[in-house]
Every structure is written in C-alpha cells, then in structure tokens.
Motif scaffolding. Structure first.
Motif, short mmCIF file in Angstrom:
data_model
loop_
_atom_site.label_atom_id
_atom_site.label_comp_id
_atom_site.label_asym_id
_atom_site.label_seq_id
_atom_site.Cartn_x
_atom_site.Cartn_y
_atom_site.Cartn_z
N LEU A 125 -36.58 -41.03 23.93
CA LEU A 125 -36.51 -40.83 25.38
C LEU A 125 -37.24 -39.56 25.83
N LEU A 126 -37.32 -38.56 24.95
CA LEU A 126 -37.84 -37.25 25.37
C LEU A 126 -39.24 -37.32 26.00
N PRO A 127 -40.26 -37.90 25.33
CA PRO A 127 -41.59 -37.92 25.97
C PRO A 127 -41.62 -38.76 27.24
N LEU A 128 -40.80 -39.81 27.29
CA LEU A 128 -40.75 -40.63 28.50
C LEU A 128 -40.16 -39.85 29.66
N ALA A 129 -39.09 -39.09 29.38
CA ALA A 129 -38.47 -38.29 30.44
C ALA A 129 -39.43 -37.23 30.95
N LYS A 130 -40.17 -36.60 30.05
CA LYS A 130 -41.15 -35.59 30.47
C LYS A 130 -42.21 -36.21 31.38
N ARG A 131 -42.69 -37.38 30.99
CA ARG A 131 -43.75 -38.02 31.79
C ARG A 131 -43.23 -38.45 33.15
N VAL B 36 -33.34 -34.77 34.27
CA VAL B 36 -33.50 -33.31 34.32
C VAL B 36 -32.49 -32.65 33.39
N TYR B 37 -31.22 -33.11 33.45
CA TYR B 37 -30.18 -32.54 32.59
C TYR B 37 -30.47 -32.83 31.11
N PHE B 38 -30.89 -34.06 30.83
CA PHE B 38 -31.22 -34.43 29.45
C PHE B 38 -32.33 -33.54 28.90
N LEU B 39 -33.38 -33.33 29.71
CA LEU B 39 -34.51 -32.52 29.25
C LEU B 39 -34.07 -31.07 29.04
N ALA B 40 -33.21 -30.55 29.89
CA ALA B 40 -32.74 -29.18 29.73
C ALA B 40 -31.96 -29.01 28.43
N VAL B 41 -31.08 -29.98 28.12
CA VAL B 41 -30.32 -29.90 26.86
C VAL B 41 -31.27 -30.03 25.67
N ALA B 42 -32.25 -30.94 25.77
CA ALA B 42 -33.19 -31.15 24.67
C ALA B 42 -34.00 -29.89 24.40
N GLU B 43 -34.34 -29.15 25.44
CA GLU B 43 -35.18 -27.95 25.26
C GLU B 43 -34.36 -26.75 24.82
N THR B 44 -33.13 -26.62 25.32
CA THR B 44 -32.31 -25.45 24.96
C THR B 44 -31.43 -25.70 23.74
N ARG B 45 -31.19 -26.97 23.44
CA ARG B 45 -30.27 -27.36 22.37
C ARG B 45 -28.90 -26.70 22.54
N HIS B 46 -28.47 -26.63 23.81
CA HIS B 46 -27.20 -25.96 24.11
C HIS B 46 -26.75 -26.43 25.50
N GLN C 267 -22.75 -36.06 33.25
CA GLN C 267 -23.95 -36.83 33.56
C GLN C 267 -24.66 -37.30 32.29
N ILE C 268 -24.65 -36.45 31.25
CA ILE C 268 -25.26 -36.85 29.98
C ILE C 268 -24.48 -38.01 29.38
N ARG C 269 -23.15 -37.96 29.42
CA ARG C 269 -22.33 -39.05 28.88
C ARG C 269 -22.58 -40.34 29.67
N SER C 270 -22.73 -40.23 31.00
CA SER C 270 -23.01 -41.42 31.82
C SER C 270 -24.36 -42.03 31.44
N LEU C 271 -25.35 -41.18 31.18
CA LEU C 271 -26.67 -41.67 30.78
C LEU C 271 -26.59 -42.37 29.43
N GLU C 272 -25.85 -41.78 28.50
CA GLU C 272 -25.70 -42.41 27.18
C GLU C 272 -24.97 -43.74 27.29
N ALA C 273 -23.96 -43.80 28.17
CA ALA C 273 -23.22 -45.05 28.34
C ALA C 273 -24.12 -46.13 28.91
N GLU C 274 -24.98 -45.74 29.86
CA GLU C 274 -25.89 -46.72 30.45
C GLU C 274 -26.90 -47.24 29.44
N LEU C 275 -27.38 -46.32 28.57
CA LEU C 275 -28.37 -46.71 27.56
C LEU C 275 -27.71 -47.38 26.35
N GLY C 276 -26.40 -47.20 26.20
CA GLY C 276 -25.69 -47.85 25.10
C GLY C 276 -25.86 -47.14 23.78
N THR C 277 -26.21 -45.87 23.79
CA THR C 277 -26.39 -45.14 22.54
C THR C 277 -26.30 -43.64 22.81
#
Length: 316
Positions: free
Chosen positions: A64-70, A7-17, A35-45
């Motif tokens: 990740l964007l279309p997958l997160a939306k789905r 949810v947080y990732f999608l919000a940042v992707a849509e607002t770009r802020h 939470q975004i940094r934790s997600l990036e650490a888990e994904l390794g990128t």
C-alpha cells in the motif's frame, strides 16, 4: 478508504511510531489509531505489526505504501492546479513603473493582460527606479519596470533586461529643427533652453551627467515638471528636452532628434524579488510582458532607437 486515512497511514509508515505520527498530523493518538484500524478492517488485513516498541509494515502495508504516496501526491498536484486556475480568475498584481514606462510601454502590456485575465485587479505604482526598487525589496510590489543604474542592479532582486533605449532631443514641430544634421551634439545644448524634469527623476540625472561629461552648463527655460508636463512645455515651444524615444509615440506635435554618439541610452529591466516565489497572477503578467516585447521586436513595432534584449528563461 479516505484520504485522511492514507495521510495517517503514511505518517505511521514514515515515523514507525503511532504517537509521533499523531504529532506530525496534529491529531489525538487514539483518533489516529482508530482510523488505522478502520482502514485495516476495510482492506481485510493488518498493515502494521505492533510488537512492543517496534512498528513495522506487513507485506500488505509494503504494497500500500507506494500507492498511498502516489495518491496523495496526485491530490496535492490537483489542489495546486485548481488554486492556480482560481488565482488567475481573481486576485491582484502590484506592478510599478517609471513615469516614462507608465506612459509608453505599460499601457499596451496591461491591456493585453486585462483582456486575458479580466478578473485580476491591477494596482500600479508610478515612481522613480530607486523608489520602486525599495518598494520591491520591502514586499510592497510584485513586479516593477525599472532603469538599470550604472552601478548595476540590486542583488536582492532578479532583474531581467528587456529593452535598450536611446534618449533623444524632443522639440516642437512648430519650431525650426534643433539641427540641420541627423544628430545633435550634447555641446549644442548650451545654446538651447532646456525644459528640465524635477529633482529625483532618472532622466534629469542622465541629462545632467551627460552635460557635465561634455563640459556643458545647461540653461533651463522651465524646471521642475513631471514627464507629461515636460512634454507639453516642449510642445508649447518653451525649449527642448532629452527624453526616451518611446514617449514620443503618438505625440505628433513633437519631433525626436538623435544625439550624436556616444549619446545617452538606458537599459530597461523587469525586476522582482529573488527570495520570494511570484504569485500566479504576477507570473502571468511577467509572461505577458516578455511575450509583448518579443513580438513587438519581431514585427518591428518598437520605437526608433529601441532594441529588445535577449531574455533568458525567467525562473519561477
């Protein structure tokens, strides 16, 4: 990876802020960034490039964007489906009907509905069509079976005509028939005492209007009763009454004599507010009613003088 992180990732992707994304998701900005940094650490990128004043998706973020939306859309669909299922296991429906329809049509429909959804609490309001329409528009009822007035239905309501019903002259089987012909003319009512409903009843207004049109001055034997009382008075031989065809079902002590053309008829409709989506339980009751009417017509189980009307697909 958690749903909240998506949810947080999608919000940042849509607002770009990051700050605006925190406002949209109603969380403190440091918590969202963590939470975004934790997600990036888990994904390794990295998922975003963070140049001053410019947030952009990295190639991994774009993937990740279309997958997160789905994923989030599927979660919302699952939530709604479970809520709908729960809503039909418990809850309530507030349904209104005129006295004649409460006596004739509604009991069979409610029995079928209750057999299917025993956990739904049914609240029934019995009143005249005008009062029921008023309660619908005020949000005090979910559905109502009403009589469509000559001037048309209230524009604030969705009104589905379901039945066309003739009114007939009810008389006691212990008395001679009101006529030896198949039909009784309205003018012949001048010679017979009438049992009349109380003021405010749709049936009273329909009877008096037909008498005025025919130039008849009706003579009342009894005046002021509710529907059940009127039928009992007619059974007792106090006079005749003009009633809907359906109410004579299971009344072996009453006979129904059709009125000569053009007669008196009425259109029965199911009504509900247009601007509000029906609750799941109310939609289920609407479906039960429409199915009951259609099957009764197909099996020729409607009362004499009653015809089903083609009903378009009911919108949600």
């Amino acid at each position: 990876m958690t749903l909240q992180q998506l949810v947080y990732f999608l919000a940042v992707a849509e607002t770009r802020h990051f700050t605006r994304a925190a406002e949209v998701t109603r969380v403190a900005q440091p918590s969202l960034s963590k939470q975004i940094r934790s997600l990036e650490a888990e994904l390794g990128t990295a998922l975003f490039t963070r140049a001053r004043g410019n947030i952009a998706l990295t190639p991994a973020g774009e993937a990740l964007l279309p997958l997160a939306k789905r994923i989030l859309a599927d979660v919302e669909t699952a939530r709604l489906e479970v809520q709908e299922l729960v809503g039909l296991r418990r809850g309530r429906v507030r349904v209104g009907a005129t006295p004649s329809l409460s006596l004739s049509l509604l009991p069979d429909v409610l029995r079928r509905f209750h057999d299917t959804y025993p956990g739904i609490h049914l609240m029934v309001e019995e009143s005249g069509s005008r009062d029921l329409v008023r309660e619908l528009t005020r949000g005090q009822l979910d559905l109502a079976l009403v009589i469509v007035p000559p001037e048309g239905a209230d524009p604030a309501l969705t009104t589905l005509p379901i039945l066309h019903e003739d009114l007939v002259v009810a008389s006691s089987v212990d008395d001679p028939p009101p006529t030896h012909r198949h039909h009784l003319r309205i003018t012949e009512l001048a010679d017979r005492p009438l049992v009349m409903f109380r003021p405010g009843y749709d049936l009273r207004e329909a009877t008096l209007a037909a008498c005025r049109t025919a130039g008849v001055s009706p003579r009342f034997a009894v005046e002021g009763g509710e529907l059940n009382a009127v039928l009992r008075f007619v059974e007792a031989g106090l006079g005749v009454a003009i009633v809907p065809s359906m109410v004579l079902r299971d009344r072996p002590r009453l006979r129904g004599t059709p009125l000569a053309p053009p007669g008196i008829s009425r259109t029965i409709a199911l009504a509900y507010r247009t601007d509000v989506s029906l609750p799941h339980a109310a939609r289920a009751l609407r479906s039960t009613l429409l199915t009951y009417v259609t099957r009764s017509a197909d099996l020729h189980r409607l009362a004499p003088g009653v015809q089903s009307l083609p009903t378009p697909g009911a919108p949600d």
